[in-house]
Design a protein around this motif. Structure first.
Motif: not given
Length: 431
Positions: A165-171, A298-305
């Motif tokens: 959840v945190a990486p998505v919410v940050r993005g 990596r699909g449509t993109g990457v969220l970075v932790g």
């Protein structure tokens, strides 16, 4: 000189408001200090292709009803150009330098609908076991939660929040799950949770009419086309739109611009507070030769932790993997955009190439073109100020929220004028 409404600011919020009020027959004048309209919904040309410099997608909640971006695009004749992201290519999370995993394809803000072994790469054995407790906990456990993070932690545990959840919410929201009000994160989530008694079931109910990937949509040719359509339609219905004109004073019954005093009700569609340095974002768009990226590793993109210390970027969007129209326009070239917290570094393009190679796991043969854009944002204002204001400070983050609030205010003023009543704090319609 008089007008019914004087809109100060020509970003999307101001344009939406001006158009809706003009459609209702009100006399509207809009002034934008910049030489072009649109604000952060802007066009850029990279390697000969027009791409979005700011927002490249919008949330689809609300469908195509009144006040939605989809509904607005339909009114503007762009319904046929609304496109969904490419199917079958979920985004990934780069949690640390050595660990990456795909996000649940049919989740909501990272919350999974199916809690099974497919989540092991993200959650591990202990995290998966805790997430599965959601199905067995009392149906009201967590019902008092005020934030998204609190509800997910109560139902599925810390690991789901931290890893998914945190990486998505940050993005998406530029904040943390524990700071994001639950009803702002998803207006339907609380009600569905109370109805179903399970967080996974609540998300499944919300997604039942939204296939994987359809939480967001884009516009073929770029979301910036919305600005062109808004300005043309507002002008066609009588709104007077002026760019390159800075408003120097605003009072209860008018504004000053270009040394002239204009009377009417001011509508504030520009930021009223200084930008928040913590919300400054730099976006680097790259067009490269990179054959190893063709199959969207990596699909449509990457969220970075935060644990990925070898990468400066906070997120990467693989544009040629996400949007078929970009793939068609780019041919054999690859296009990505990377977002960074803060101002642009002196080596922004070179750093973005290195980050993209790390996140996508394949080298860049040649950098063909790039752009670097820095956006300042003020964030949502917490105020009881009764001023007539539209835009991110009043509506919250995201194109969908901004459009909804601007449409609602314009409709409210239109109803007041039709009824012959207006609140004292809003002043008097000049007419």
């Amino acid at each position: 000189m008089t007008a019914d409404l004087l809109v100060v600011g020509g970003g999307v919020a101001g344009l939406v408001f001006a158009r809706r009020a003009a459609l209702a027959g009100l006399r509207v004048r809009l002034f934008e200090a910049a030489p072009v309209f649109g604000g952060q919904v802007a066009r850029q040309d990279v390697a000969g292709v027009a791409l979005d410099a700011g927002a490249e997608s919008f949330a689809t909640r609300g469908g195509d009803g009144p006040g939605t971006v989809r509904g607005l695009l339909g009114e503007l004749g762009l319904a046929g150009d609304i496109v969904a992201p490419a199917a079958g290519s979920p985004a990934w999370v780069q949690e640390d330098d050595d660990h990456a995993f795909p996000l649940p394809a049919a989740g909501l803000l990272g919350i999974p609908t199916i809690v099974d072994e497919s989540l092991l790469p993200a959650l591990g054995d202990a995290g998966l076991a805790r997430a599965r407790q959601d199905a067995d906990l009392p149906s009201d456990h967590g019902a008092e939660s005020e934030t998204l993070g609190a509800l997910v932690r109560a139902r599925m545990g810390d690991r789901v929040v931290d890893a998914l959840v945190a990486p998505v919410v940050r993005g998406v929201h530029s904040t943390t799950p524990d700071a994001l009000p639950l009803d702002s994160a998803s207006p339907r989530l609380r009600a569905e949770f109370l109805r179903t008694g399970s967080l996974a079931a609540a998300v499944a109910a919300i997604r039942s009419t939204s296939p994987a990937g359809s939480q967001v949509a884009g516009v073929r040719g770029g979301v910036f086309r919305l600005v062109d359509a808004l300005t043309a339609d507002a002008a066609a219905h009588g709104a007077d739109l002026t760019a390159g004109a800075r408003v120097t004073a605003v009072t209860d019954d008018g504004i000053e611009v270009g040394g002239r005093r204009l009377r009417g009700i001011p509508i504030l569609a520009r930021a009223q507070r200084p930008p928040d340095p913590a919300r400054r974002i730099t976006v680097v768009t790259l067009v490269v030769a990179a054959p190893g990226w063709r199959d969207a590793p990596r699909g449509t993109g990457v969220l970075v932790g935060p644990g990925a210390r070898g990468v400066r970027a906070r997120a990467l969007t693989h544009l040629t993997a996400k949007w078929p129209w970009v793939r068609e326009a780019m041919g054999d070239r690859e296009a990505v955009r990377l977002s960074y917290d803060g101002s642009a570094a002196p080596d922004a393009a070179a750093a973005a190439v290195r980050d993209a190679e790390t996140l996508l796991g394949a080298p860049v043969d040649a950098l063909l073109d790039h752009t670097v854009r820095t956006w300042d944002r003020s964030g949502r204002a917490v105020s009881d100020d009764a001023a007539l204001t539209v835009g991110e400070e009043r509506a919250g983050t995201g194109l969908s929220a901004v459009v909804r609030q601007a449409e609602a205010l314009a409709t409210s003023l239109t109803v007041e004028r039709a009824s012959g009543h207006s609140s004292g704090e809003r002043g008097r319609m000049e007419g």
